[in-house]
Each structure stands twice: as structure tokens, then as C-alpha cells.
Scaffold this motif. Structure first.
Motif: not given
Length: 410
Positions: A240-267
Motif C-alpha cells: 500500500s505505501a508504494f502504491l499510494f505514494q509511488g503510483v498515485f502520488g499521495l504524500d505520507p499524510t494523505q496515504y495515512a488518511i486513506v489507510f486509516g479509512g480502511h481501518g474505520a471501515l473494518m471497525i
């Protein structure tokens, strides 16, 4: 439900269990935004960095196989305390690791400590509940644990503004020490595996436990499907870190927000599972959810191939659906697997965790081998694993096995 009801234990007991369970997302997710930084510092490859996840998964598999059966014989609390000490010590080693090879090895030891806590917590929950009640209790624990699932990547990304990846591991050291103190103060007085039950295990042989587990088709099917679903999820997480930051161009903060969204959906998925478990048979819920999981993975793969122009949005929508469904299924598979094995809950829980960790260890570097310059390899692995898990459940859950007297929960 057997034995004492969960409500007879103080709320602080279950809150503490939730925070200890959060070792898993902190250990796996906190440092994900730092993968590119680790790659640069050690002048290594993305696939080798992903082996730090593999090392942790292998350690978790080993730790659970040891801790689960041990907790059946000596109780849950003492092995839990030892595991927390080991976790804090290994995290200290990770923080000062001089090379990527040493980091991988120390992550293995860190995984042993984290795994022991995870399997013992699952055994504690089985000591207190079964069936739909167990699903609901796991969902409640997920509310505490889920905060860290959501917050870990974002916290890691923000801390990287203040420190490097080593500082993230120092934070894990502090967290492990804090949990050790909390466990001594809150958990030590409430042993859920009573002496009378432990006495039954004094002459029991571990191979007999494993033979009983292997003979339960529901158990085999649940842990097999669960392992395949973990492989699907971990193949995405590791890349995920390589895909969101390398392929889709997100910065670390944006990546963390997206990844955290997955966690919220798991809950959210876990809470949906708790609601449905009282109305729908748990095994039917697991089987139907797995078919939906396969469908969302297939939509993700087809969309990436047929409509690459959709970009990040085309990747996120089916991925969000996949993550939510994963959250629905996980507690139902755990409850189904442990249904007939209350007397050997530690051993049964250990195999659940161990097979998940082995599957994750194999899947974590797999996408890196195929390449992380496109999300298609990750989606392909997810689809294959989810499809195989659906086949396993459709075959294994056709006729629920009758409870055998020797396997009846205590």
C-alpha cells in the motif's frame, strides 16, 4: 454461552484487552509510511523492505503456536505478561537495528511477543463466550483496537515529520512497557482459565488436541478460509505505501488518511457482524460474506484492467468495499472455528493465528516480486486468494459437524 458472563468482569478488563490487542495494528501499520525511508537508508529494494513484514508474520506464527497451548495449561495471564516483556525488548532492538537483515530478524522476535498476546486474548474471549455472543464481544474489543487501526498510519506519518523510522519503534517500546504495567494492575487478578479446567489439561497431550482440531471440518474450513483472506488483505497492506505514494502520488499524510479509512471501515464491518450475528446463523454469515469479498476483489481487478483511467477513485471504491466485508467476516470465522473447542481454546486459537500469519508472511513480499509500479498485481493476488477462500467455505460449511462430547466447550 458458558461459564461467567462477560459483564461479571470489570469494564477496565476488556478495555485493557482492547489496548493490548492494538499491539497488532501498531506493530504492522505504524511504520508503513516509513517504508520508502527504510529503503533509502539501507539502500535496499521494496521487496526486501516488505520482508520486515514477513519476519513479523513468521514470528507471530511461531509465537501463537507456543503461547496458545501453554495458556491452556498454566493460565492466560502469566504467559501474557511474559509476551509483553519480550515485545518491549524486541522493539528496542528494532529501534537500533544496524542493517535491514538485522531489522528483519528482530521483527521476527517482535512478532513472537505480539502474537502471544493476540492468541491469549482470543482464548480469553472464548473462555467467556461462544457463538453469536462471542462475535458481539469481539466486535466490542474491535472498537478499542480499531482506533489504533485507523490512527496508526496517520500517527506514523505525522511522527515522521518529527523523527525517523527508528523513533517509531521507540514509541512501540514505550507502548509495550505501558501495557505491561496495565496488565499487572488490571488483568492479573482475573484469570479466566480456572484451576479446575487447567487440571484437565495436565495429562492431555498436545498432539491429541491437534488431532481433535484436525478432525473438525468446521474448524479446518474456517481457519483455511481465514488464512486465505488474510493473505488477500496482507498482499494489499504490504504494497500500500508504494502504491499510494509511488503510483498515485499521495504524500505520507494523505496515504495515512486513506489507510486509516480502511481501518474505520473494518471497525464498521465488525459492528455490522455483531448486529447480524443475532439474526443470521454465524456460519451462513461467514459463507455469504466471503462470496461478497470475492466479488469486491473481482470488481477491483476488472476495473483496474478495463478502466485504468478511473485512477485513484477506481481503486479506492472497490477496495473500501473489500475492507468493510473483511471486517464483517473475521469475527464470524473465529467464532465458528472455536465453537467446539472451549476446553482447548488456547491451542485452537493458536492455530487460527498461526495459519493467518503464515499466509500473511507468504503474501507480503509476493506483490513486490511482481512489481509495485501498478495496482494490478495486488488486485490479482487479492482476487485469487478471496476466490479460493470462497471455495473452501462453500465445501466445508455444507453440513455442520455435530459437536462431539470430547470437544464440548467448558
Amino acid at each position: 454461552m458458558r461459564g461467567d458472563r462477560p459483564g461479571r468482569l470489570p469494564a477496565a478488563f476488556f478495555v485493557t484487552l482492547g489496548f493490548i490487542q492494538a499491539i497488532w495494528p501498531l506493530t504492522m501499520d505504524l511504520y508503513l509510511p516509513s517504508f520508502p525511508q527504510i529503503e533509502r537508508e539501507f539502500a535496499t529494494s521494496p521487496s526486501f523492505v516488505q520482508f520486515t513484514l514477513t519476519g513479523a508474520f513468521i514470528g507471530m506464527a511461531c509465537g501463537q503456536v507456543i503461547a496458545g497451548p501453554l495458556s491452556d495449561r498454566v493460565g492466560r495471564i502469566r504467559p501474557l505478561l511474559v509476551a509483553l516483556v519480550l515485545y518491549a525488548a524486541a522493539s528496542t532492538g528494532c529501534a537500533v537495528a544496524p542493517s535491514i537483515e538485522v531489522l528483519v530478524g528482530l521483527r521476527l522476535v517482535q512478532g513472537i511477543g505480539a502474537a502471544a498476546t493476540a492468541v491469549i486474548i482470543l482464548a480469553i474471549v472464548r473462555d467467556r463466550a461462544e457463538g453469536a455472543v462471542m462475535v458481539k464481544l469481539l466486535a466490542r474489543l474491535q472498537l478499542v483496537n480499531g482506533v489504533f487501526v485507523v490512527a496508526s498510519p496517520a500517527l506514523g506519518a505525522q511522527l515522521l515529520r518529527l523523527t525517523d523510522w527508528r523513533g517509531l519503534f521507540w514509541l512501540l517500546v514505550a507502548y509495550g512497557c505501558a501495557l505491561l504495567i496495565a496488565a499487572l494492575l488490571v488483568l492479573a487478578r482475573h484469570e479466566t482459565n480456572p484451576p479446575a479446567r487447567r487440571a484437565l489439561r495436565e495429562k492431555a497431550r498436545l498432539r491429541d488436541d491437534y488431532r481433535a482440531l484436525a478432525g473438525d471440518r468446521l474448524y479446518r474450513s474456517a481457519i483455511g478460509a481465514g488464512a486465505l483472506q488474510w493473505a488477500a488483505m496482507m498482499s494489499y497492506m504490504a504494497s500500500s505505501a508504494f502504491l499510494f505514494q509511488g503510483v498515485f502520488g499521495l504524500d505520507p499524510t494523505q496515504y495515512a488518511i486513506v489507510f486509516g479509512g480502511h481501518g474505520a471501515l473494518m471497525i464498521a464491518g465488525a459492528q455490522i457482524s455483531a448486529r447480524l450475528a443475532g439474526r443470521i446463523d454465524v456460519t451462513a454469515l461467514a459463507r455469504g460474506g466471503t462470496l461478497v469479498l470475492f466479488g469486491t476483489a473481482g470488481v477491483l481487478l476488472i476495473g483496474l484492467i478495463a478502466a485504468p483511467g478511473l485512477g485513484l477513485l477506481g481503486f479506492l471504491i472497490p477496495l473500501f468495499a473489500f475492507t468493510t466485508t473483511f471486517g464483517v467476516i473475521s469475527p464470524t470465522l473465529q467464532s465458528t472455528a472455536l465453537r467446539h473447542h472451549g476446553v482447548r481454546a488456547g491451542a485452537a486459537a493458536s492455530l487460527i493465528g498461526a495459519t493467518n500469519m503464515v499466509a500473511g508472511a507468504l503474501a507480503a513480499p509476493l506483490v513486490g516480486v511482481f512489481g509495485v509500479t501498478s495496482p494490478v498485481p495486488a488486485a490479482a493476488v487479492m482476487t485469487v486468494c478471496a476466490g479460493l477462500s470462497a471455495v473452501v467455505l462453500l465445501i466445508g460449511f455444507r453440513r455442520p459437524r455435530a459437536i462431539e462430547p470430547a470437544s464440548a466447550p467448558i
